[in-house]
Design a protein around this motif. Structure first.
Motif, short mmCIF file in Angstrom:
data_model
loop_
_atom_site.label_atom_id
_atom_site.label_comp_id
_atom_site.label_asym_id
_atom_site.label_seq_id
_atom_site.Cartn_x
_atom_site.Cartn_y
_atom_site.Cartn_z
N ALA A 412 0.76 -1.23 -0.02
CA ALA A 412 -0.06 0.07 0.06
C ALA A 412 0.82 1.20 0.15
CB ALA A 412 -1.02 0.08 1.19
N ILE A 413 0.55 2.00 -0.93
CA ILE A 413 1.41 3.40 -0.99
C ILE A 413 0.38 4.58 -1.14
CG2 ILE A 413 3.23 4.88 -2.03
CD1 ILE A 413 4.37 2.30 -2.83
N GLU A 414 0.11 5.55 -0.48
CA GLU A 414 -0.64 6.56 -0.80
C GLU A 414 -0.03 8.10 -0.81
OE1 GLU A 414 -3.11 7.95 -2.06
OE2 GLU A 414 -4.67 6.99 -1.16
N VAL A 415 -0.53 8.75 -1.36
CA VAL A 415 -0.14 10.29 -1.36
C VAL A 415 -0.97 11.32 -0.73
CG1 VAL A 415 0.81 12.17 -2.96
CG2 VAL A 415 1.37 9.77 -3.83
N GLY A 416 -0.32 12.02 -0.07
CA GLY A 416 -1.21 13.09 0.63
C GLY A 416 -0.77 14.54 0.37
N PRO A 417 -1.33 15.55 0.97
CA PRO A 417 -1.10 16.79 0.75
C PRO A 417 0.12 17.21 1.28
CG PRO A 417 -2.59 16.87 2.55
CD PRO A 417 -2.46 15.25 2.03
N SER A 418 0.70 18.55 0.72
CA SER A 418 2.00 19.05 1.31
C SER A 418 2.95 18.33 1.44
CB SER A 418 1.38 19.55 2.90
OG SER A 418 0.52 20.54 2.80
N GLY A 419 3.29 17.54 0.50
CA GLY A 419 4.43 16.69 0.40
C GLY A 419 4.33 15.47 1.35
N LEU A 420 3.19 15.12 1.89
CA LEU A 420 3.06 13.76 2.64
C LEU A 420 2.79 12.49 1.72
CD1 LEU A 420 1.17 14.96 5.59
CD2 LEU A 420 3.35 14.45 5.74
N PHE A 421 3.50 11.17 2.30
CA PHE A 421 2.97 10.25 1.42
C PHE A 421 3.24 8.89 2.63
CE2 PHE A 421 7.67 10.89 0.57
CZ PHE A 421 8.24 9.60 0.74
N PHE A 422 2.75 7.85 2.28
CA PHE A 422 2.46 6.79 3.19
C PHE A 422 2.79 5.45 2.59
CE2 PHE A 422 -0.37 10.28 3.86
CZ PHE A 422 -0.49 10.72 5.10
#
Length: 441
Positions: A412-422
């Motif tokens: 699982a990879i997810e991209v978030g706001p403001s340069g965040l990712f998981f």
């Protein structure tokens, strides 16, 4: 990835003990082979110092002044080849430093198991990594756990301060995006195969069903129709598409359709079956929408291109030789990755058909692709491989930006706001952030 653990770690424990002058001055044969289990041992667990001259010369490797055994059993031989030709040379200097007796302490791409357990005594002199990543420009902010098995989905619904994770442990967890605390757990009764969010809706694929939640009203729906596990979902042209496992030929004599579609009916406040797309001969495991097209990747090694208007298959791409695990639309390109250890970049020709314009080769099978921009607006591709690494590449050059490590596969990879990712694996998920660009004068 490999962790620094197991029986081979005995030599590292003994190396910490130093030289005991009361011992027999003969070097332990088993220690040299990394297999001595005696504690204490009556023989030396270090190489005796040699005077300058022929004796010293015979014990050096490549004339460097370091004992030959240090080079042999450290696992450094061939490390440049393991890093691959795309690895930036400027990282090498940050790994090498001078240690005791002028020996070079060089980092390997192995995480120190003692550091993971919180008791490594070597500190900065440890030649194993004390970090879950290599590379510059990004860092880990947090590591959250709670699931008991592999994470198969991470989503951040738009406009919410919550993050949701789904797992093979048959649960869905909600997390407060500010505090990192788990705020709720839902038992689904089946392994989560995939998760997506679209507007106010959260969709979770489990065996034989798709669960849908309206995150504003808390309404819950169960969409029937899928046969077997739901591996992938995407929304396009107001339709929800799901790639499914399908029925086994031994059960019904043929493979049931691998892509199902639903449309939300606002009048009846329900999801209604809209279409089924036939063509793949094995389960559909990846879906992507772009340029008014639906792209589907399958265990049959093919990618099919569908019109979102007519839902007819326009083209079948057969250049991959193994399961097509993930698809990504970026500008005018389609990127695909496969267990055949390649990433392929596709571009449309004058007649509208897709052709491969570039193939990037990896040493391991690929599981997932995500694209994002760093805080300098540079495009970065995140590629999860089945060696428990995520590799970060600058685009379009595919020059390596860094690596992220885990104990288990990162699905699982997810991209978030403001340069965040998981990134999520079997131990939980990690929160990463791109660093602010350094101002230049």
């Amino acid at each position: 990835m490999d962790l620094d653990g197991g029986a081979g770690n005995n030599k590292r424990v003994f190396n910490r003990l130093g030289t005991d002058t009361s011992k027999n001055q003969k070097v332990c044969f088993h220690w040299r082979a990394g297999k001595c289990t005696r504690f204490p041992c009556s023989f030396l667990h270090s190489e005796p110092s040699h005077p300058s001259g022929s004796a010293a010369a015979s014990s050096t490797a490549n004339g460097s002044g370091a004992p030959k055994r240090f080079a042999d059993d450290s696992g450094f031989s061939g490390s440049a080849q393991r890093r691959g030709p795309n690895f930036k040379n400027n990282h090498n200097n940050s790994w090498g430093r001078m240690g005791a007796n002028n020996k070079v302490v060089r980092k390997t791409e192995k995480v120190c198991n003692y550091w993971v357990q919180g008791n490594c005594t070597f500190g900065d002199k440890c030649r194993f990594l004390h970090s879950w990543s290599l590379g510059e420009g990004f860092s880990m902010l947090n590591h959250l756990d709670g699931h008991q098995k592999l994470l198969s989905g991470i989503v951040l619904p738009a406009g919410m301060d919550k993050l949701f994770t789904g797992s093979k442990d048959e649960t869905l967890r909600a997390w407060d995006a500010n505090s990192g605390q788990c705020t709720g757990v839902i038992n689904l009764g089946g392994e989560v195969g995939c998760m997506i969010s679209e507007g106010l809706w959260l969709f979770v694929g489990i065996p034989n069903a798709v669960k849908a939640w309206n995150t504003q009203t808390n309404q819950e729906f169960s969409l029937s129709g899928p046969a077997g596990q739901v591996y992938a979902m995407i929304v396009g042209n107001s339709l929800l598409f799901a790639g499914t496992q399908g029925q086994s030929p031994s059960i019904i004599g043929f493979l049931q359709e691998g892509i199902l579609a639903w449309k939300f009916n606002a009048v009846t406040n329900s999801f209604e079956p809209a279409a089924s797309l036939k063509g793949h001969t094995l389960p559909v495991v990846s879906l992507m929408v772009g340029a008014n097209r639906l792209y589907s990747g399958s265990m049959d090694h093919s990618i099919k291109v569908w019109s979102l208007e007519t839902l007819q298959c326009l083209q079948t791409l057969t250049e991959h030789t193994n399961v097509v695990m993930s698809l990504l639309c970026w500008d005018q390109f389609l990127l695909s990755c496969s267990l055949d250890q390649t990433i392929k970049v596709w571009v449309a020709t004058e007649n509208g058909n897709l052709e491969v314009t570039y193939t990037h080769n990896e040493e391991h099978g690929l599981l997932n692709l995500r694209g994002m921009h760093d805080l300098e607006s540079k495009p970065v591709l995140l590629c999860a491989c089945n060696d428990n690494y995520v590799r970060l590449y600058d685009l379009p050059s595919f020059s390596e930006r860094g690596k992220i490590f885990a104990k288990q596969e990162i699905r699982a990879i997810e991209v978030g706001p403001s340069g965040l990712f998981f990134t999520g694996d079997g131990t939980g998920f990690k929160v990463w952030k791109w660093a602010e660009p350094v101002a230049t004068t």
